[in-house]
Design a protein around this motif. Sequence first.
Motif, PDB file in Angstrom:
ATOM      1  N   PRO A 257       0.791  -1.230   0.000  1.00 39.19           N
ATOM      2  CA  PRO A 257       0.000   0.000   0.000  1.00 39.19           C
ATOM      3  C   PRO A 257       0.823   1.278   0.000  1.00 39.19           C
ATOM      4  CG  PRO A 257      -0.048  -1.017   2.165  1.00 39.19           C
ATOM      5  CD  PRO A 257       0.674  -1.964   1.259  1.00 39.19           C
ATOM      6  N   ARG A 258       2.101   1.196   0.347  1.00 35.73           N
ATOM      7  CA  ARG A 258       2.946   2.390   0.337  1.00 35.73           C
ATOM      8  C   ARG A 258       4.375   1.972   0.014  1.00 35.73           C
ATOM      9  NH1 ARG A 258       6.160   3.380   4.833  1.00 35.73           N
ATOM     10  NH2 ARG A 258       5.998   1.812   6.470  1.00 35.73           N
ATOM     11  N   PHE A 259       5.143   2.924  -0.518  1.00 35.25           N
ATOM     12  CA  PHE A 259       6.504   2.590  -0.896  1.00 35.25           C
ATOM     13  C   PHE A 259       7.469   2.863   0.241  1.00 35.25           C
ATOM     14  CE2 PHE A 259      10.703   3.737  -2.574  1.00 35.25           C
ATOM     15  CZ  PHE A 259      11.034   2.523  -3.175  1.00 35.25           C
ATOM     16  N   ASP A 260       8.206   1.831   0.617  1.00 36.83           N
ATOM     17  CA  ASP A 260       9.343   1.919   1.514  1.00 36.83           C
ATOM     18  C   ASP A 260      10.419   1.054   0.865  1.00 36.83           C
ATOM     19  OD1 ASP A 260      10.510   2.375   4.441  1.00 36.83           O
ATOM     20  OD2 ASP A 260      10.827   0.269   3.902  1.00 36.83           O
ATOM     21  N   ALA A 261      11.595   1.630   0.623  1.00 33.39           N
ATOM     22  CA  ALA A 261      12.625   0.940  -0.152  1.00 33.39           C
ATOM     23  C   ALA A 261      12.958  -0.432   0.427  1.00 33.39           C
ATOM     24  CB  ALA A 261      13.882   1.807  -0.245  1.00 33.39           C
ATOM     25  N   LYS A 262      13.168  -0.510   1.746  1.00 31.02           N
ATOM     26  CA  LYS A 262      13.543  -1.787   2.363  1.00 31.02           C
ATOM     27  C   LYS A 262      12.396  -2.793   2.293  1.00 31.02           C
ATOM     28  CE  LYS A 262      17.183  -0.223   5.504  1.00 31.02           C
ATOM     29  NZ  LYS A 262      17.679  -0.181   6.905  1.00 31.02           N
ATOM     30  N   GLU A 263      11.190  -2.347   2.595  1.00 32.37           N
ATOM     31  CA  GLU A 263      10.027  -3.241   2.576  1.00 32.37           C
ATOM     32  C   GLU A 263       9.752  -3.738   1.162  1.00 32.37           C
ATOM     33  OE1 GLU A 263       7.208  -5.615   3.868  1.00 32.37           O
ATOM     34  OE2 GLU A 263       8.162  -4.265   5.310  1.00 32.37           O
ATOM     35  N   CYS A 264       9.876  -2.843   0.191  1.00 32.35           N
ATOM     36  CA  CYS A 264       9.619  -3.208  -1.196  1.00 32.35           C
ATOM     37  C   CYS A 264      10.649  -4.232  -1.682  1.00 32.35           C
ATOM     38  CB  CYS A 264       9.647  -1.963  -2.067  1.00 32.35           C
ATOM     39  SG  CYS A 264       8.994  -2.222  -3.723  1.00 32.35           S
ATOM     40  N   ALA A 265      11.918  -3.959  -1.419  1.00 31.06           N
ATOM     41  CA  ALA A 265      12.975  -4.892  -1.824  1.00 31.06           C
ATOM     42  C   ALA A 265      12.806  -6.241  -1.116  1.00 31.06           C
ATOM     43  CB  ALA A 265      14.344  -4.297  -1.525  1.00 31.06           C
ATOM     44  N   HIS A 266      12.449  -6.203   0.171  1.00 31.63           N
ATOM     45  CA  HIS A 266      12.226  -7.447   0.923  1.00 31.63           C
ATOM     46  C   HIS A 266      11.099  -8.263   0.292  1.00 31.63           C
ATOM     47  CE1 HIS A 266      11.602 -10.215   4.265  1.00 31.63           C
ATOM     48  NE2 HIS A 266      10.323  -9.873   4.252  1.00 31.63           N
ATOM     49  N   MET A 286      15.809   1.950  -4.168  1.00 36.93           N
ATOM     50  CA  MET A 286      15.964   0.525  -3.833  1.00 36.93           C
ATOM     51  C   MET A 286      17.321  -0.034  -4.212  1.00 36.93           C
ATOM     52  SD  MET A 286      12.493  -1.645  -4.443  1.00 36.93           S
ATOM     53  CE  MET A 286      12.458  -1.395  -6.212  1.00 36.93           C
ATOM     54  N   TYR A 287      18.104   0.696  -4.964  1.00 35.17           N
ATOM     55  CA  TYR A 287      19.320   0.146  -5.564  1.00 35.17           C
ATOM     56  C   TYR A 287      20.200  -0.587  -4.541  1.00 35.17           C
ATOM     57  CZ  TYR A 287      23.661  -0.106  -8.211  1.00 35.17           C
ATOM     58  OH  TYR A 287      24.801  -0.549  -8.832  1.00 35.17           O
ATOM     59  N   ARG A 288      20.505   0.073  -3.442  1.00 36.91           N
ATOM     60  CA  ARG A 288      21.416  -0.519  -2.457  1.00 36.91           C
ATOM     61  C   ARG A 288      20.838  -1.772  -1.801  1.00 36.91           C
ATOM     62  NH1 ARG A 288      25.865   2.280  -1.777  1.00 36.91           N
ATOM     63  NH2 ARG A 288      25.935   4.497  -2.300  1.00 36.91           N
ATOM     64  N   GLU A 289      19.523  -1.888  -1.779  1.00 35.16           N
ATOM     65  CA  GLU A 289      18.894  -3.047  -1.145  1.00 35.16           C
ATOM     66  C   GLU A 289      19.117  -4.329  -1.948  1.00 35.16           C
ATOM     67  OE1 GLU A 289      17.654  -2.597   1.813  1.00 35.16           O
ATOM     68  OE2 GLU A 289      17.893  -0.407   1.662  1.00 35.16           O
ATOM     69  N   PHE A 290      19.488  -4.179  -3.231  1.00 32.57           N
ATOM     70  CA  PHE A 290      19.689  -5.343  -4.085  1.00 32.57           C
ATOM     71  C   PHE A 290      21.157  -5.740  -4.231  1.00 32.57           C
ATOM     72  CE2 PHE A 290      15.626  -3.808  -6.211  1.00 32.57           C
ATOM     73  CZ  PHE A 290      14.845  -4.793  -5.628  1.00 32.57           C
ATOM     74  N   GLU A 291      22.057  -4.907  -3.740  1.00 35.60           N
ATOM     75  CA  GLU A 291      23.477  -5.187  -3.912  1.00 35.60           C
ATOM     76  C   GLU A 291      23.846  -6.500  -3.215  1.00 35.60           C
ATOM     77  OE1 GLU A 291      25.597  -0.878  -4.521  1.00 35.60           O
ATOM     78  OE2 GLU A 291      25.182  -1.496  -2.454  1.00 35.60           O
ATOM     79  N   GLY A 292      24.527  -7.374  -3.948  1.00 35.86           N
ATOM     80  CA  GLY A 292      24.975  -8.648  -3.393  1.00 35.86           C
ATOM     81  C   GLY A 292      23.898  -9.707  -3.267  1.00 35.86           C
ATOM     82  N   LYS A 293      22.681  -9.440  -3.774  1.00 39.10           N
ATOM     83  CA  LYS A 293      21.570 -10.393  -3.647  1.00 39.10           C
ATOM     84  C   LYS A 293      21.434 -11.249  -4.914  1.00 39.10           C
ATOM     85  CE  LYS A 293      20.046  -8.819   0.367  1.00 39.10           C
ATOM     86  NZ  LYS A 293      20.899  -7.626   0.561  1.00 39.10           N
ATOM     87  N   ASP A 294      20.860 -12.422  -4.741  1.00 40.26           N
ATOM     88  CA  ASP A 294      20.560 -13.311  -5.864  1.00 40.26           C
ATOM     89  C   ASP A 294      19.319 -12.780  -6.580  1.00 40.26           C
ATOM     90  OD1 ASP A 294      20.041 -15.340  -7.647  1.00 40.26           O
ATOM     91  OD2 ASP A 294      19.371 -16.778  -6.129  1.00 40.26           O
ATOM     92  N   LEU A 295      19.492 -12.349  -7.817  1.00 38.80           N
ATOM     93  CA  LEU A 295      18.391 -11.783  -8.598  1.00 38.80           C
ATOM     94  C   LEU A 295      18.060 -12.666  -9.799  1.00 38.80           C
ATOM     95  CD1 LEU A 295      19.608  -8.056  -8.605  1.00 38.80           C
ATOM     96  CD2 LEU A 295      18.049  -9.150  -6.987  1.00 38.80           C
ATOM     97  N   SER A 296      18.493 -13.909  -9.757  1.00 44.58           N
ATOM     98  CA  SER A 296      18.336 -14.800 -10.905  1.00 44.58           C
ATOM     99  C   SER A 296      16.873 -15.108 -11.222  1.00 44.58           C
ATOM    100  CB  SER A 296      19.100 -16.108 -10.674  1.00 44.58           C
ATOM    101  OG  SER A 296      18.624 -16.769  -9.507  1.00 44.58           O
ATOM    102  N   PHE A 297      15.960 -14.895 -10.283  1.00 50.02           N
ATOM    103  CA  PHE A 297      14.551 -15.209 -10.487  1.00 50.02           C
ATOM    104  C   PHE A 297      13.818 -14.146 -11.298  1.00 50.02           C
ATOM    105  CE2 PHE A 297      15.024 -12.872  -6.538  1.00 50.02           C
ATOM    106  CZ  PHE A 297      14.063 -11.873  -6.651  1.00 50.02           C
TER     107      PHE A 297
END
Length: 545
Positions: A257-266, A286-297
């Motif tokens: 219902p609302r945008f929060d970078a950490k919540e959205c990335a989670h 959100m950029y930093r929230e994805f650094e080092g994460k598996d994004l293969s999906f």
Amino acid sequence: MLRYGAERAGSTRPALAYYGNHISYGELLAEVHACAAGLRAHGVQRGDFVTIFLPNIPQCVVAVYAVNLIGAVCNMVHPLSTTGETGYAVDLTESKYVLTCEINEAVCSGMDVEIIRCRTPAYFPKTPKGYLMGWVYRRAVRKCLNGENVRKITEWEDLMKEGRAAVAASGVPEMAGAPKDTAVIMYTGGTTGTAKGVMLSNFAVNAVAIQLVVGIGGEEIHAGDGFLAILPMFHAFGLAVTVHTPLSAGLKVALLPRFDAKECAHTILSEKTAYIAGVPAMYERMYREFEGKDLSFIKLIVAGGDSVGGSLINRYNQLLRQGDCKVKFRPGYGLTEACSVCALTADGYRTVPTGCVGIPLMGNRVCTVEPGTTNVLPDGGEGELCLLSDAVMTGYYRNQEATDAVLRRHEDGKLWLHTGDIVKITPTGDICFRSRHKRMVKVNGYNVYPMMIEEVMQTHPDVQEVCAIGIPWKHDTRIKLYVTLKRKMDPAEAERKLIEYAVGRLNRWSIPAAVEIVSALPRTKMEKTDYRALEEMELRKNASR
């Protein structure tokens, strides 16, 4: 098409994910049927307007499909609208029903409407974490006021209870309405005057869903894949692209219902949302929230709704490669009058052409004309973009003059949508964006495009965000930049360095005459950079001198 999506996915697959609570397609259809029956019991008839004044919560999704089922029209209003804005939308459509939540119910006080009170925690998961979330949320909104002096107030739970009883007694309400009937009213243009109600038909909304399913992979789309729905449903991008399209394809819609970078990335990472659509500002945060994460999906990641800079595209492509993802960041283009997206960058580009916003989706035709005319330019020459599509609006509600200004008949006898955007169409069919026609600035008689200036200046290593506007300068107009920085700098030094950077990279009329360093750029309700607010601020400064 919701039923088609349910058949494709199966009744037990999740249709909605809401803070960890998964609502299956079977459960969603049952909720829609109960809501439709409840609304009908409260007097809603085919052709009536029901104002949906909600953020992206399950009640919003259920209500949209329920209203549509009985042939009524969804009047979509931003949940943070003022009393005046909401009253305008209610009065324009003569709406007698408004679905509200805790944060905005009081805005409807004094209106001749029935309020249907939708409580945000109602669909939180029935777990210890869900109960804690509900307790925290209720404390956060405890000072919000209820609506007063309205025709009636009905709790969502009571409406649904009535609806379930009606379904048990008489069966599921029959589908009403026709393909060409108006499905939703979306509002646009409120920042430059009175908002216009864009009429989008059932046919148009479904056309976009079909175009997108083909355009984003077709057979590669698997029932149960996740699709992020952070873009608000009061906007065509949110409703048509991030909710209706995935539900039509049997996907799982992750509602926020609302945008929060950490919540959205989670949510993206935990729900494995393979399809992500957003606006540039969202991706920046959100950029930093994805650094080092598996994004293969991830199978699709697109941006639209505002100018998408080359720097953002390149950084995300690098991030996706590092996360073992096989797809690339894809800019797109659309507008409310075309039911959101109408062009998307083709998959597989090694380098996106500068300013490219995509190629037309299946079935769409485009051309360029001399601005303000219907004179088609040869070979896609630079001019105003016009669109011919099944997804184009039927018009602005109760505003024939504004409708006639943008829906214009060309020599081929067809009705084309004049977008007001200046573009060039390449021989390969790519639409290369230049500027909003209204945003074009005349400097010493030359056409200067602020968005092209922003594209260049965004590449400076110290620039976080930039907005270019035209300002009065002696007896002419010049360009001024508003800039947020990645690091602390002396404003005078930053101005000098940025102007030096512009020299040699921009033509002489596009080089800024002034730079102002700010802590943040103003935003519209859709999280776009609000350049009009900066223009108005400059006008006030000039008037006070």
